[in-house]
Design an enzyme around this catalytic site. Structure first.
Site, PDB file in Angstrom:
ATOM      1  N   ASP A 238     -33.060 -60.374  -9.936  1.00  0.00           N
ATOM      2  CA  ASP A 238     -34.418 -60.718  -9.540  1.00  0.00           C
ATOM      3  C   ASP A 238     -34.586 -62.230  -9.499  1.00  0.00           C
ATOM      4  O   ASP A 238     -34.708 -62.888 -10.525  1.00  0.00           O
ATOM      5  CB  ASP A 238     -35.418 -60.106 -10.527  1.00  0.00           C
ATOM      6  CG  ASP A 238     -36.864 -60.422 -10.150  1.00  0.00           C
ATOM      7  OD1 ASP A 238     -37.097 -60.786  -8.981  1.00  0.00           O
ATOM      8  OD2 ASP A 238     -37.735 -60.299 -11.021  1.00  0.00           O
ATOM      9  N   LYS A 245     -38.567 -67.685  -9.308  1.00  0.00           N
ATOM     10  CA  LYS A 245     -38.546 -67.977 -10.738  1.00  0.00           C
ATOM     11  C   LYS A 245     -37.941 -69.362 -10.983  1.00  0.00           C
ATOM     12  O   LYS A 245     -37.057 -69.796 -10.237  1.00  0.00           O
ATOM     13  CB  LYS A 245     -37.680 -66.948 -11.477  1.00  0.00           C
ATOM     14  CG  LYS A 245     -38.190 -65.536 -11.488  1.00  0.00           C
ATOM     15  CD  LYS A 245     -37.199 -64.630 -12.237  1.00  0.00           C
ATOM     16  CE  LYS A 245     -37.634 -63.182 -12.232  1.00  0.00           C
ATOM     17  NZ  LYS A 245     -38.828 -62.945 -13.064  1.00  0.00           N
ATOM     18  N   ASP A 256     -32.376 -57.133 -15.239  1.00  0.00           N
ATOM     19  CA  ASP A 256     -33.593 -56.552 -14.686  1.00  0.00           C
ATOM     20  C   ASP A 256     -33.371 -55.128 -14.185  1.00  0.00           C
ATOM     21  O   ASP A 256     -34.320 -54.471 -13.760  1.00  0.00           O
ATOM     22  CB  ASP A 256     -34.162 -57.440 -13.575  1.00  0.00           C
ATOM     23  CG  ASP A 256     -35.676 -57.367 -13.495  1.00  0.00           C
ATOM     24  OD1 ASP A 256     -36.304 -57.021 -14.514  1.00  0.00           O
ATOM     25  OD2 ASP A 256     -36.240 -57.653 -12.422  1.00  0.00           O
ATOM     26  N   ASP A 315     -42.775 -61.624  -7.246  1.00  0.00           N
ATOM     27  CA  ASP A 315     -42.043 -61.464  -8.507  1.00  0.00           C
ATOM     28  C   ASP A 315     -42.549 -60.271  -9.311  1.00  0.00           C
ATOM     29  O   ASP A 315     -42.029 -59.985 -10.386  1.00  0.00           O
ATOM     30  CB  ASP A 315     -42.141 -62.747  -9.345  1.00  0.00           C
ATOM     31  CG  ASP A 315     -41.098 -62.808 -10.449  1.00  0.00           C
ATOM     32  OD1 ASP A 315     -40.076 -62.088 -10.349  1.00  0.00           O
ATOM     33  OD2 ASP A 315     -41.299 -63.559 -11.418  1.00  0.00           O
ATOM     34  N   ARG A 319     -42.723 -52.940 -10.099  1.00  0.00           N
ATOM     35  CA  ARG A 319     -43.742 -51.891  -9.965  1.00  0.00           C
ATOM     36  C   ARG A 319     -43.788 -51.346  -8.539  1.00  0.00           C
ATOM     37  O   ARG A 319     -44.138 -50.181  -8.324  1.00  0.00           O
ATOM     38  CB  ARG A 319     -45.101 -52.435 -10.403  1.00  0.00           C
ATOM     39  CG  ARG A 319     -45.681 -53.531  -9.531  1.00  0.00           C
ATOM     40  CD  ARG A 319     -46.775 -54.328 -10.216  1.00  0.00           C
ATOM     41  NE  ARG A 319     -46.238 -55.170 -11.276  1.00  0.00           N
ATOM     42  CZ  ARG A 319     -46.976 -55.976 -12.028  1.00  0.00           C
ATOM     43  NH1 ARG A 319     -48.284 -56.042 -11.839  1.00  0.00           N
ATOM     44  NH2 ARG A 319     -46.426 -56.711 -12.968  1.00  0.00           N
TER      45      ARG A 319
END
Length: 466
Positions: A238, A245, A256, A315, A319
């Site tokens: 990620d 990030k 992740d 980011d 979900r």
């Protein structure tokens, strides 16, 4: 993985490991020889939990080992330091505890996990950590400990493998290897087939990578048995996408996919125990990368459920991919849905690294997971699906946003997002976890970690295993 554990039979003559309850040490010592008393006194030994003392044999050689413990949920870790701290040799738990199944299982699990090491990339130059051999009795408690340890070990290994060797295809291969071991059926929907079969959210997040996204699907057990479905976030790396990030936050992003590692470890435990359930494991496996094909902030995405999602932050991708997998999980109306995900930093701020956040639509399920977690020292802590926060996911352009405009309550907001996709599910729990040990402790080395799967296994075994 656990080659320091060997079978104990008539041909082994192990050095005895004698467990001593910390509170009973003085009474134990009173029954020992004067020589033993003098040796204990000379070493200042008090059998404090997790401490050990070697006793000399009659000929001056290594005789036996004392290990102090407290018979509670943390007893596992009292034994975990032995495999790496004892001199090379073969050791075995005293016959005196083989009739105490609960204690033997804790001790054996600690001895298994205390010898875990991830050395896939280390040259065998003789400098690897030395481990003592541990001979375990052929009893049910030892078998249960082995099953638990192998599930934990699988989860740890998968998380510890770096993303260059653990992308979506490699994660699929790991699921297929597990399925082959236990006779499960494993399939995968890959690349553009995700669009054809209506998994658009998974496809959108993974489309920015050159490594094809996929939905991995493992099915095992009798079709007529109670249905148990596990969903694991499989973001193999990620970057944060266009909401990139900082480099310091990217260093651990190989983990992740930690949610997928948890469900594969838990699935292994369930299948190895041959629990009478119909098990399904769903893993949306993607990389969240930056490219000309990557999704952008303010994009509006479609989901399998038919809801549209405005991207407030790329980011918050976990979900999004879970939304399609949870929709599919709920479509079968299983008795139980558990999802595991390294979902939010907010959960870590609230509860720290070692205490996963638990959300559920079922009080009995939540209470059972928390009680088992505390009893097994595999803790989970419930946070609320707080209805008053639901409007924070509203969007003016789509059915919902993937984030809130507020910096507060992020773990709850994420859980409320997922809740939209399991609407009507009988019994669902979401576990937001770290999946990583930041420091070395006996049996818990720095690196990937299984969190909550012992508690979940116990609940599934108690509810459906009879």
């Amino acid at each position: 993985m656990f080659d320091h554990i060997i079978a104990r039979d008539s041909s082994t003559n192990p050095i005895t490991i004698t467990p001593i309850v910390e509170s009973e040490f003085e009474s134990w010592l009173a029954d020992q020889s004067e020589t033993t008393k003098a040796w204990v006194a000379a070493n200042g030994y008090e059998a404090k939990r997790g401490t050990q003392l070697a006793l000399p044999g009659s000929n001056g050689a290594f005789g036996s080992v004392l290990i102090g413990y407290v018979d509670d949920a943390k007893a596992i870790w009292d034994f975990a330091g032995l495999p790496t701290s004892l001199p090379e040799g073969v050791y075995g738990l005293s016959d005196s505890i083989s009739d105490n199944a609960a204690l033997y299982e804790k001790a054996a699990l600690g001895l298994y996990l205390g010898g875990y090491r991830f050395d896939r990339y280390r040259k065998d130059d003789g400098k690897k950590d030395k481990r003592a051999k541990i001979a375990l009795h052929d009893i049910e408690a030892a078998k249960r400990a082995e099953n638990t340890a192998r599930g934990i070990g699988l989860a740890r290994d998968l998380i510890n493998i770096p993303a260059n060797d653990m992308g979506p295809a490699e994660l699929e291969a790991a699921a297929r290897a597990l399925g082959e071991e236990f006779g499960a059926r494993v399939s995968a929907i890959v690349g553009d087939d995700l669009l054809k079969q209506n998994y658009p959210a998974i496809h959108t997040v993974g489309y920015g990578s050159d490594r094809d996204p996929r939905l991995i699907d493992l099915v095992w057990g009798d079709a007529d048995a109670p249905k148990i479905t596990l969903v694991g976030k499989g973001v193999c790396f990620d970057t944060g996408g266009y909401d990139l990030k900082p480099s310091s936050n990217m260093l651990l992003m190989k983990k992740d996919m930690g949610g997928s590692a948890q469900v594969l470890g838990l699935a292994r435990m369930i299948m190895a125990a041959n629990l009478p359930v119909r098990l399904r494991v769903l893993i949306p496996a993607v990389e969240n990368m930056v490219s000309g094909r990557a999704y952008r902030p303010s994009d509006i995405l479609k989901t399998r459920k038919g809801l549209t999602v405005e991207v407030g932050n790329t980011d918050a991708e976990g979900r999004i991919v879970l939304s399609d997998a949870l929709t599919e999980a709920a479509s079968e109306n299983p008795e139980l849905i558990l999802d595991f995900a390294t979902l939010t930093g907010a959960a870590r701020v609230a509860l720290g690294l070692g205490l996963p956040a638990l959300f559920s639509n079922d009080d009995d399920l939540a209470n059972g997971l928390m009680e088992n977690g505390l009893a097994l020292h595999d803790p989970l802590w419930r946070l609320p699906l707080w209805d008053e926060y639901r409007p924070q996911l509203d969007s003016k352009a789509a059915d919902m946003n993937n984030i809130s405009g507020s910096p507060f309550g992020g773990a709850i907001i994420a859980a409320l997002f997922l809740d939209r996709f399991v609407e009507g599910a009988k019994s669902w729990a979401h576990i937001d976890l770290m999946a990583w040990n930041p420091t070395d402790r006996p049996g818990r080395p720095t690196g990937g970690e299984a969190q909550g799967i012992r508690a979940a296994f116990k609940l599934i075994e108690d509810r459906f295993g009879k």
